[in-house]
Scaffold this motif. Structure first.
Motif, short mmCIF file in Angstrom:
data_model
loop_
_atom_site.label_atom_id
_atom_site.label_comp_id
_atom_site.label_asym_id
_atom_site.label_seq_id
_atom_site.Cartn_x
_atom_site.Cartn_y
_atom_site.Cartn_z
N PRO A 53 4.62 4.46 -13.31
CA PRO A 53 5.68 3.57 -12.50
C PRO A 53 6.17 4.58 -11.28
CG PRO A 53 6.13 3.26 -14.45
CD PRO A 53 5.14 4.22 -14.71
N GLY A 54 6.12 4.07 -9.92
CA GLY A 54 6.74 4.77 -8.78
C GLY A 54 5.46 5.81 -8.28
N GLY A 86 3.04 -5.68 -10.41
CA GLY A 86 3.92 -4.65 -9.39
C GLY A 86 2.81 -3.74 -8.50
N VAL A 87 1.84 -3.79 -8.70
CA VAL A 87 0.80 -2.94 -8.09
C VAL A 87 0.31 -3.53 -6.81
CG1 VAL A 87 -1.45 -1.86 -8.27
CG2 VAL A 87 -0.17 -1.73 -10.16
N THR A 88 0.60 -2.81 -5.50
CA THR A 88 0.50 -3.14 -4.41
C THR A 88 -0.13 -2.07 -3.61
OG1 THR A 88 1.44 -4.33 -2.56
CG2 THR A 88 2.53 -2.73 -3.59
N CYS A 89 -0.71 -2.52 -2.31
CA CYS A 89 -1.00 -1.23 -1.38
C CYS A 89 0.06 -1.08 -0.59
CB CYS A 89 -2.11 -2.07 -0.41
SG CYS A 89 -3.74 -2.66 -1.19
N LEU A 90 0.29 0.34 -0.73
CA LEU A 90 1.34 0.94 -0.09
C LEU A 90 1.56 0.87 1.59
CD1 LEU A 90 4.00 2.71 -0.52
CD2 LEU A 90 2.47 4.90 -0.49
N ASN A 91 0.32 0.86 2.01
CA ASN A 91 0.25 0.84 3.55
C ASN A 91 -0.27 -0.44 4.00
OD1 ASN A 91 -2.40 1.13 2.30
ND2 ASN A 91 -3.24 2.37 4.08
N THR A 92 0.06 -1.55 3.34
CA THR A 92 -0.31 -2.95 3.47
C THR A 92 -0.04 -3.41 5.01
OG1 THR A 92 -1.02 -4.94 2.71
CG2 THR A 92 1.42 -4.18 2.44
N PRO A 93 -0.97 -3.99 5.76
CA PRO A 93 -2.40 -3.76 5.59
C PRO A 93 -2.91 -2.53 6.04
CG PRO A 93 -2.15 -5.06 7.55
CD PRO A 93 -0.77 -4.89 7.06
N GLY A 94 -3.82 -1.93 5.26
CA GLY A 94 -4.34 -0.68 5.74
C GLY A 94 -5.23 -0.90 6.52
N THR A 95 -5.53 -0.14 7.72
CA THR A 95 -6.60 -0.27 8.84
C THR A 95 -7.59 0.54 8.86
OG1 THR A 95 -4.42 -0.67 10.26
CG2 THR A 95 -6.41 -0.24 11.57
N ILE A 96 -8.67 -0.28 8.91
CA ILE A 96 -10.09 0.44 8.96
C ILE A 96 -10.45 0.53 10.44
CG2 ILE A 96 -12.36 1.06 7.95
CD1 ILE A 96 -10.17 1.18 5.71
N LYS A 105 -10.95 3.95 1.43
CA LYS A 105 -10.07 4.18 0.33
C LYS A 105 -8.99 3.05 0.36
CE LYS A 105 -11.74 8.47 -0.51
NZ LYS A 105 -11.30 9.85 0.02
N VAL A 106 -8.32 3.15 -0.82
CA VAL A 106 -7.23 2.09 -1.03
C VAL A 106 -6.06 2.78 -1.63
CG1 VAL A 106 -6.55 0.02 -2.57
CG2 VAL A 106 -8.94 0.23 -1.61
N LEU A 107 -4.94 2.46 -0.88
CA LEU A 107 -3.69 3.38 -1.31
C LEU A 107 -2.90 2.40 -2.12
CD1 LEU A 107 -2.00 5.85 -1.07
CD2 LEU A 107 -1.24 5.03 1.28
N LEU A 108 -2.84 2.54 -3.51
CA LEU A 108 -2.03 1.93 -4.40
C LEU A 108 -0.91 2.33 -4.70
CD1 LEU A 108 -4.68 0.37 -6.93
CD2 LEU A 108 -3.94 -0.76 -4.76
N VAL A 109 0.21 1.67 -4.91
CA VAL A 109 1.33 2.05 -5.58
C VAL A 109 1.89 1.45 -6.52
CG1 VAL A 109 2.89 0.79 -3.88
CG2 VAL A 109 3.78 2.89 -4.82
N ASN A 110 2.36 1.77 -7.69
CA ASN A 110 2.81 1.13 -8.86
C ASN A 110 4.25 0.76 -8.78
OD1 ASN A 110 3.27 -0.09 -11.30
ND2 ASN A 110 2.49 1.66 -12.45
N GLY A 112 5.66 -1.45 -10.40
CA GLY A 112 6.09 -1.97 -11.84
C GLY A 112 6.91 -0.86 -12.77
N GLN A 113 7.09 -1.40 -13.94
CA GLN A 113 7.99 -0.65 -14.93
C GLN A 113 6.94 0.10 -16.03
OE1 GLN A 113 11.34 -1.05 -14.89
NE2 GLN A 113 10.77 -2.29 -12.67
N GLU A 114 5.76 -0.33 -16.05
CA GLU A 114 4.63 0.33 -16.90
C GLU A 114 3.59 1.08 -16.34
OE1 GLU A 114 3.59 -2.97 -19.34
OE2 GLU A 114 5.84 -3.36 -19.72
N ASP A 115 3.18 1.93 -17.09
CA ASP A 115 1.60 2.65 -16.56
C ASP A 115 0.64 1.55 -16.23
OD1 ASP A 115 2.76 5.06 -16.89
OD2 ASP A 115 1.12 5.66 -18.45
N PHE A 116 -0.13 1.57 -15.02
CA PHE A 116 -1.20 0.69 -14.86
C PHE A 116 -2.37 1.56 -14.79
CE2 PHE A 116 -3.79 -1.69 -11.74
CZ PHE A 116 -3.91 -2.73 -12.32
N VAL A 117 -3.31 1.17 -15.49
CA VAL A 117 -4.54 1.74 -15.77
C VAL A 117 -6.00 1.13 -14.88
CG1 VAL A 117 -6.39 2.63 -17.50
CG2 VAL A 117 -4.02 2.62 -18.13
N ILE A 118 -6.37 2.16 -14.02
CA ILE A 118 -7.38 1.56 -13.41
C ILE A 118 -8.54 1.79 -13.79
CG2 ILE A 118 -8.27 1.87 -11.00
CD1 ILE A 118 -5.21 2.52 -10.11
N THR A 119 -9.49 1.20 -14.05
CA THR A 119 -10.92 1.58 -14.51
C THR A 119 -11.88 1.06 -13.59
OG1 THR A 119 -11.08 -0.86 -15.63
CG2 THR A 119 -9.99 0.82 -17.16
#
Ligand SMILES: O=c1ccn([C@H]2C[C@H](O)[C@@H](COP(=O)(O)OP(=O)(O)OP(=O)(O)O)O2)c(=O)[nH]1
Length: 158
Positions: A53-54, A86-96, A105-110, A112-119
């Motif tokens: 989170p955070g 609660g997971v989103t792109c921090l710099n939305t919209p990212g510009t390529i 690359k994708v800049l994600l921020v959590n 939410g209140q819980e760990d988010f596991v990316i597989t």
């Protein structure tokens, strides 16, 4: 399976896989009217990433691309991840930029209140290709009058 046929006459996006992106699905429009193509995380099979989170992280997609001149790519959140986790792109919209040749690359921020596991292969964001207009900037000493003038930030009421 892409909703775009090989006979499509619109712009072409050249996409080159990087070694760590091998085997992942190529971004594709899932439906005939889709605006975005989902992007998949190219993290290692045995290296899922836990986003606390955070916390924020720059995720690899495992590809580089050539955006046709006159276009950009926007990296945007997936609404499902935002709503459910609660997971989103921090710099939305990212510009390529169309002249960028590094890995997307994708800049994600959590948020939410819980760990988010990316597989590996998880669809973490979407990419929209959009036209861009460049302008010639002309410095002037006066600008034209308008009804709005300098009003903004709620000046017209709620
Ligand atoms: O979500 C993003 C945003 C940017 N980029 C890449 C492509 C883009 O062309 C480049 C530069 O992005 P941007 O212009 O937003 O970054 P900057 O902070 O202004 O850095 P620079 O000085 O490199 O332009 O980084 C990504 O891969 N993902």
């Amino acid at each position: 399976m892409s909703a775009i046929s090989p006979e499509y006459l619109g712009p072409v996006l050249n996409l080159k896989r990087l070694p760590h992106g091998a085997g992942l699905d190529v971004p594709a429009y899932e439906t005939a009217g889709a605006a975005g193509m989902d992007l998949r995380a190219a993290v290692g099979d045995d290296e899922p990433m836990a986003l606390a989170p955070g916390a924020r992280a720059l995720l690899p997609t495992g590809f580089v691309m050539e955006i046709p001149p006159g276009f950009e790519a926007q990296i945007r959140p997936r609404s499902g991840l935002a709503f459910k986790n609660g997971v989103t792109c921090l710099n939305t919209p990212g510009t390529i930029d169309s002249d960028y040749r590094g890995e997307v690359k994708v800049l994600l921020v959590n948020l939410g209140q819980e760990d988010f596991v990316i597989t590996r292969g998880m669809r973490i964001a979407q990419m929209v290709i959009a036209p861009v207009t460049q302008v010639r900037v002309a410095e002037v000493t006066e600008t034209s009058d308008t009804a709005r003038g300098a009003g903004g930030f709620g000046s017209t009421g709620v």
